[in-house]
Design an enzyme around this catalytic site. Structure first.
Site, PDB file in Angstrom:
ATOM      1  N   LYS A   1      38.857  41.482  33.370  1.00  0.00           N
ATOM      2  CA  LYS A   1      38.729  42.721  34.579  1.00  0.00           C
ATOM      3  C   LYS A   1      39.922  43.551  34.467  1.00  0.00           C
ATOM      4  CE  LYS A   1      35.379  39.889  37.165  1.00  0.00           C
ATOM      5  NZ  LYS A   1      34.727  39.632  38.298  1.00  0.00           N
TER       6      LYS A   1
ATOM      7  N   GLU B   1      24.418  36.958  36.159  1.00  0.00           N
ATOM      8  CA  GLU B   1      25.414  37.030  37.172  1.00  0.00           C
ATOM      9  C   GLU B   1      24.930  37.515  38.599  1.00  0.00           C
ATOM     10  OE1 GLU B   1      29.654  37.138  35.223  1.00  0.00           O
ATOM     11  OE2 GLU B   1      28.831  39.230  35.693  1.00  0.00           O
TER      12      GLU B   1
ATOM     13  N   SER C   1      31.659  32.651  39.560  1.00  0.00           N
ATOM     14  CA  SER C   1      32.668  31.487  40.093  1.00  0.00           C
ATOM     15  C   SER C   1      32.461  30.328  39.050  1.00  0.00           C
ATOM     16  CB  SER C   1      32.325  31.302  41.347  1.00  0.00           C
ATOM     17  OG  SER C   1      32.434  32.406  42.252  1.00  0.00           O
TER      18      SER C   1
ATOM     19  N   HIS D   1      28.098  45.353  33.819  1.00  0.00           N
ATOM     20  CA  HIS D   1      28.540  44.484  34.864  1.00  0.00           C
ATOM     21  C   HIS D   1      28.391  44.868  36.125  1.00  0.00           C
ATOM     22  CE1 HIS D   1      31.429  42.048  37.163  1.00  0.00           C
ATOM     23  NE2 HIS D   1      31.384  41.201  36.223  1.00  0.00           N
TER      24      HIS D   1
ATOM     25  N   ASN E   1      36.258  37.251  30.893  1.00  0.00           N
ATOM     26  CA  ASN E   1      36.314  38.605  31.827  1.00  0.00           C
ATOM     27  C   ASN E   1      37.399  38.870  32.292  1.00  0.00           C
ATOM     28  OD1 ASN E   1      35.741  41.210  32.775  1.00  0.00           O
ATOM     29  ND2 ASN E   1      34.005  40.559  33.820  1.00  0.00           N
TER      30      ASN E   1
ATOM     31  N   GLY F   1      33.271  35.929  42.107  1.00  0.00           N
ATOM     32  CA  GLY F   1      34.589  35.937  42.905  1.00  0.00           C
ATOM     33  C   GLY F   1      34.361  35.323  44.128  1.00  0.00           C
TER      34      GLY F   1
ATOM     35  N   GLU G   1      30.205  45.033  38.800  1.00  0.00           N
ATOM     36  CA  GLU G   1      31.191  45.909  39.301  1.00  0.00           C
ATOM     37  C   GLU G   1      30.977  47.536  38.878  1.00  0.00           C
ATOM     38  OE1 GLU G   1      34.308  43.454  38.280  1.00  0.00           O
ATOM     39  OE2 GLU G   1      33.672  41.916  39.723  1.00  0.00           O
TER      40      GLU G   1
END
Ligand code: PGA
Length: 252
Positions: free
Chosen positions: A11, A164, A210, A94, A9, A170, A96
């Site tokens: 992003k 996730e 991560s 996702h 991904n 991250g 985000e």
């Protein structure tokens, strides 16, 4: 046995030395993979270019989002109809998108329905935030995201669920194997209740947050773990290759 998914991904990033360099380093390593199914979800702009460049490679191409309508006045959005020309995967929900762009479970359920009507395998992302985790609400939150997110699907042809946890994404600190294993069990149980035993063939469960070349072995060897969704580490061709090579070596 299904191959283990390793989905990049990217992003809103491109690999540090550029896409050409990335593909030149990665594609030769991807021939004759026996146990891994790689995939890349780049920013929209690069999808047609990657479609050309990945032709004849074993790497799947995916998008990071889509709109649930087929077309219309939705400035800045992209439809499943446009994506299916190039992609076989699409990330939906996702964290985000949920948190920075306020996507709701209801919207996510429409997106899942749309992707499933087209030739796109949805990667539905679910996961709790740190407060929910501290309050022992992880299973409850994930279950509720699954129930609402999949409410418009009767029987998936193919579906990928990515666990996730927000606090792992991250952060450099992946969830522990124990946490991941527990949540994979929860997700599998919800799938069994919702879609029956058939779900064992149609639904794959992967982990994201991560993932790196250092922790891939512990994660991928967990029971019923079907793969990983990789953010930061997938921007570095060396790491991406190493993650894949590690899985090939373990599974051999
Ligand atoms: P990360 O991102 O690997 O950088 O934690 C994963 C993701 O957000 O899908």
């Amino acid at each position: 046995m299904d191959k283990k998914l390793v989905i990049a991904n990217w992003k809103m990033n491109i690999p540090s030395k550029g896409i050409d360099h990335f593909l030149k380093s990665v594609i030769p390593e991807m021939t004759n993979l026996q146990y891994v199914q790689p995939g890349i979800c780049p920013p929209y702009l690069f999808i047609p270019q990657l479609f050309e460049l990945l032709d004849n490679s074993s790497i799947l191409l995916g998008a990071q989002n889509l709109h649930y309508e087929d077309n219309g006045a939705f400035t800045g959005e992209i439809s499943a109809q446009l994506l299916e020309t190039y992609c076989s995967l699409v990330i939906i929900g996702h964290s985000e998108r949920r948190h920075l762009f306020h996507e709701t479970d209801e919207e996510i359920s429409k997106k899942i329905q749309t992707a499933s009507h087209f030739n796109l395998t949805p990667i539905l992302c679910v996961g709790e935030n740190i407060t929910e985790r501290k309050n022992n609400l992880s299973s409850k939150i994930v279950t509720s995201q699954l129930i609402t997110g999949l409410s418009k699907i009767k029987k998936p042809n193919k579906l990928i669920i990515a666990y996730e946890p927000l606090w792992a994404i991250g952060s450099g600190n992946a969830a522990t194997p124990t946490d991941i294993e527990l949540m994979v069990k929860v997700i599998r149980q919800v799938m069994l209740e919702k879609f029956g035993v058939e779900s064992q063939n149609t639904v794959q469960i992967i982990y994201g947050g991560s993932v790196s070349e250092d922790n891939i072995t512990k994660i991928i060897t967990l029971p019923n773990m079907d793969g990983v969704l990789v953010g930061n580490a997938s921007l570095d061709p060396l790491q991406y290759n190493n993650i894949i090579k590690n899985i090939e070596t373990i599974t051999t």
